[in-house]
Write an enzyme that holds these catalytic residues in place. Structure first.
Site, PDB file in Angstrom:
ATOM      1  N   ASP A  90      -3.828   9.659   2.247  1.00  0.00           N
ATOM      2  CA  ASP A  90      -3.818   8.323   2.851  1.00  0.00           C
ATOM      3  C   ASP A  90      -4.959   8.252   3.854  1.00  0.00           C
ATOM      4  O   ASP A  90      -4.759   8.327   5.060  1.00  0.00           O
ATOM      5  CB  ASP A  90      -2.460   8.082   3.523  1.00  0.00           C
ATOM      6  CG  ASP A  90      -2.363   6.713   4.167  1.00  0.00           C
ATOM      7  OD1 ASP A  90      -3.240   5.868   3.908  1.00  0.00           O
ATOM      8  OD2 ASP A  90      -1.414   6.488   4.937  1.00  0.00           O
ATOM      9  N   GLU A 125      -1.981  15.128   9.907  1.00  0.00           N
ATOM     10  CA  GLU A 125      -2.646  13.961  10.495  1.00  0.00           C
ATOM     11  C   GLU A 125      -3.516  14.441  11.647  1.00  0.00           C
ATOM     12  O   GLU A 125      -3.066  15.221  12.488  1.00  0.00           O
ATOM     13  CB  GLU A 125      -1.612  12.947  10.983  1.00  0.00           C
ATOM     14  CG  GLU A 125      -2.117  11.925  11.982  1.00  0.00           C
ATOM     15  CD  GLU A 125      -3.193  11.002  11.431  1.00  0.00           C
ATOM     16  OE1 GLU A 125      -4.171  10.741  12.168  1.00  0.00           O
ATOM     17  OE2 GLU A 125      -3.063  10.552  10.277  1.00  0.00           O
ATOM     18  N   TYR A 179      -6.398  -6.247   3.674  1.00  0.00           N
ATOM     19  CA  TYR A 179      -7.479  -5.290   3.436  1.00  0.00           C
ATOM     20  C   TYR A 179      -8.705  -6.039   2.918  1.00  0.00           C
ATOM     21  O   TYR A 179      -8.559  -7.081   2.273  1.00  0.00           O
ATOM     22  CB  TYR A 179      -7.061  -4.217   2.431  1.00  0.00           C
ATOM     23  CG  TYR A 179      -6.150  -3.147   2.995  1.00  0.00           C
ATOM     24  CD1 TYR A 179      -5.817  -3.109   4.346  1.00  0.00           C
ATOM     25  CD2 TYR A 179      -5.619  -2.167   2.173  1.00  0.00           C
ATOM     26  CE1 TYR A 179      -4.984  -2.132   4.856  1.00  0.00           C
ATOM     27  CE2 TYR A 179      -4.775  -1.174   2.677  1.00  0.00           C
ATOM     28  CZ  TYR A 179      -4.462  -1.172   4.018  1.00  0.00           C
ATOM     29  OH  TYR A 179      -3.633  -0.205   4.526  1.00  0.00           O
ATOM     30  N   TYR A 207       0.832  -1.214   0.000  1.00  0.00           N
ATOM     31  CA  TYR A 207       0.000   0.000   0.000  1.00  0.00           C
ATOM     32  C   TYR A 207       0.862   1.257   0.000  1.00  0.00           C
ATOM     33  O   TYR A 207       0.718   2.131  -0.866  1.00  0.00           O
ATOM     34  CB  TYR A 207      -0.917  -0.016   1.224  1.00  0.00           C
ATOM     35  CG  TYR A 207      -1.754   1.232   1.370  1.00  0.00           C
ATOM     36  CD1 TYR A 207      -2.965   1.354   0.691  1.00  0.00           C
ATOM     37  CD2 TYR A 207      -1.338   2.285   2.186  1.00  0.00           C
ATOM     38  CE1 TYR A 207      -3.737   2.501   0.824  1.00  0.00           C
ATOM     39  CE2 TYR A 207      -2.099   3.431   2.321  1.00  0.00           C
ATOM     40  CZ  TYR A 207      -3.299   3.531   1.640  1.00  0.00           C
ATOM     41  OH  TYR A 207      -4.053   4.672   1.767  1.00  0.00           O
ATOM     42  N   GLN A 208       1.770   1.351   0.955  1.00  0.00           N
ATOM     43  CA  GLN A 208       2.563   2.579   1.125  1.00  0.00           C
ATOM     44  C   GLN A 208       3.398   2.894  -0.116  1.00  0.00           C
ATOM     45  O   GLN A 208       3.463   4.049  -0.559  1.00  0.00           O
ATOM     46  CB  GLN A 208       3.512   2.441   2.327  1.00  0.00           C
ATOM     47  CG  GLN A 208       2.912   1.798   3.567  1.00  0.00           C
ATOM     48  CD  GLN A 208       2.237   2.776   4.497  1.00  0.00           C
ATOM     49  OE1 GLN A 208       1.771   3.821   4.077  1.00  0.00           O
ATOM     50  NE2 GLN A 208       2.167   2.432   5.766  1.00  0.00           N
ATOM     51  N   ASP A 223      -6.880  18.871  11.249  1.00  0.00           N
ATOM     52  CA  ASP A 223      -7.821  18.417  10.233  1.00  0.00           C
ATOM     53  C   ASP A 223      -7.284  18.715   8.837  1.00  0.00           C
ATOM     54  O   ASP A 223      -6.960  19.864   8.518  1.00  0.00           O
ATOM     55  CB  ASP A 223      -9.160  19.118  10.453  1.00  0.00           C
ATOM     56  CG  ASP A 223     -10.164  18.754   9.389  1.00  0.00           C
ATOM     57  OD1 ASP A 223     -10.529  19.627   8.578  1.00  0.00           O
ATOM     58  OD2 ASP A 223     -10.573  17.579   9.344  1.00  0.00           O
ATOM     59  N   GLY A 224      -7.207  17.682   8.008  1.00  0.00           N
ATOM     60  CA  GLY A 224      -6.655  17.838   6.670  1.00  0.00           C
ATOM     61  C   GLY A 224      -7.472  18.739   5.774  1.00  0.00           C
ATOM     62  O   GLY A 224      -6.924  19.466   4.934  1.00  0.00           O
ATOM     63  N   ASP A 253       0.842   6.929  10.351  1.00  0.00           N
ATOM     64  CA  ASP A 253       1.806   5.874  10.682  1.00  0.00           C
ATOM     65  C   ASP A 253       3.200   6.169  10.146  1.00  0.00           C
ATOM     66  O   ASP A 253       4.178   5.575  10.590  1.00  0.00           O
ATOM     67  CB  ASP A 253       1.317   4.512  10.174  1.00  0.00           C
ATOM     68  CG  ASP A 253       0.979   4.531   8.690  1.00  0.00           C
ATOM     69  OD1 ASP A 253       1.911   4.661   7.875  1.00  0.00           O
ATOM     70  OD2 ASP A 253      -0.211   4.395   8.344  1.00  0.00           O
TER      71      ASP A 253
END
Length: 314
Positions: free
Chosen positions: A179, A129, A248, A84-85, A160-161, A109
């Site tokens: 993400d 984040e 997932y 994923y990353q 808050d993004g 993360d």
């Protein structure tokens, strides 16, 4: 991934997310994938806490190493986080020449930061984040993932993004990587049209965005809406790519790869290949998943998904 709220069944005194049907097993159950569950055997619960936004848990699994869980939903495991990353970061950054300024929304993360930092052209990496506990827990239990925070180019903003993006000067970033977790609870806004409009404004002409875009096996209705919104907002290129992540739901996850109007971006043919030998040092370690061949292949879709996604472009 960023915050999400999910309903979960099964509880014991240890954790509400340890199955009562399979004692000693973690079971991921959500209204976003009704009628199915994914389970991992728990060797030991390493951390449980409640932040201002969500329940946070880390456990040692039998087969996937340590596992980070937010509100009952797996965010990453040590074994398969690379799939994923690496893809969400390198699909956009390998598609444009010399990216310099990158914004990460979510990604507490630190794994996306780790991958972005492999690109030597990058001068500034901002991350926003919402949950400080995710950052702290990741640094404690997932140092090989959170190593991204050690890069001096990284600027961490806890908040808050959506609000962060609104305050960004137009044309600031070469790339934005979102993400996020699933479109329910606090992350819902990250899948809506105003958020994509804010991203487009924050990008330079020919800038790129990569955002988590769910599973073709479970969420075609959500993907249809995302594609339709992106085609209205991003006047460059709009594409859907995917990768396999065993832990997932459905074993895969997709990404929207879009560019703003300006210099053309051909996501399917990377022009800024990352040299694996040069992309790591003793701190980061080598890439485990991404390569240029996989980059190109990730845009090949099954016929049923291709028909739906292409129809949204007409």
């Amino acid at each position: 991934m960023e915050a999400a709220n999910h309903n979960n069944n099964g509880c014991t005194n240890e954790s509400p997310y340890i199955s009562s049907v399979l004692p000693g097993w973690f079971s991921e159950i959500s209204p976003l994938w009704p009628g199915e569950a994914h389970s991992l055997k728990v060797e030991k619960i390493l951390f449980q806490g409640k932040s201002d936004y969500q329940n946070v848990m880390v456990f040692q699994s039998s087969t996937y190493g340590k596992v980070l869980v937010l509100d009952g939903v797996i965010q990453l495991t040590e074994r398969d986080e690379c799939a994923y990353q690496e893809m969400i970061a390198h699909l956009p950054l390998c598609s444009i020449p010399n990216p310099k300024k990158v914004l990460v929304i979510g990604g507490g993360d630190g794994g996306v930061l780790r991958e972005v930092s492999r690109h030597s052209s990058v001068e500034q990496i901002d991350i926003c984040e919402i949950d400080k506990m995710v950052v702290e827990v990741s640094k404690q239990f997932f140092p090989d993932v959170a190593v991204g925070y050690e890069d001096p180019r990284v600027n961490l903003h806890i908040g808050d993004g959506v609000a962060f993006l609104k305050n960004v000067a137009a044309g600031t970033y070469d790339a934005v990587i979102v993400d996020s977790s699933d479109p329910i609870g606090p992350a819902q806004e990250l899948f809506e049209k105003p958020f994509f409009e804010s991203i487009a404004r924050a990008l330079r002409p020919g800038g790129v965005v990569s955002t988590q875009a769910e599973s073709i096996w479970l969420h075609m209705h959500i993907i249809e809406e995302i594609v339709a919104n992106c085609r209205q907002i991003f006047k460059g290129s709009v594409n859907y790519a995917w990768t396999t992540v065993p832990t997932y739901p459905s074993g895969m996850i997709g990404f929207m790869l879009c560019s703003t109007e300006g210099p053309a971006v051909d996501f399917k043919n990377p022009i800024n290949p990352i040299d694996d030998d040069a992309s790591h040092n003793k701190t980061l370690g080598p890439m485990k998943f991404y390569n240029s061949e996989l980059h190109k292949a990730s845009f090949c879709l099954p016929s049923f998904a291709k028909r739906v996604i292409e129809s949204k472009g007409k």
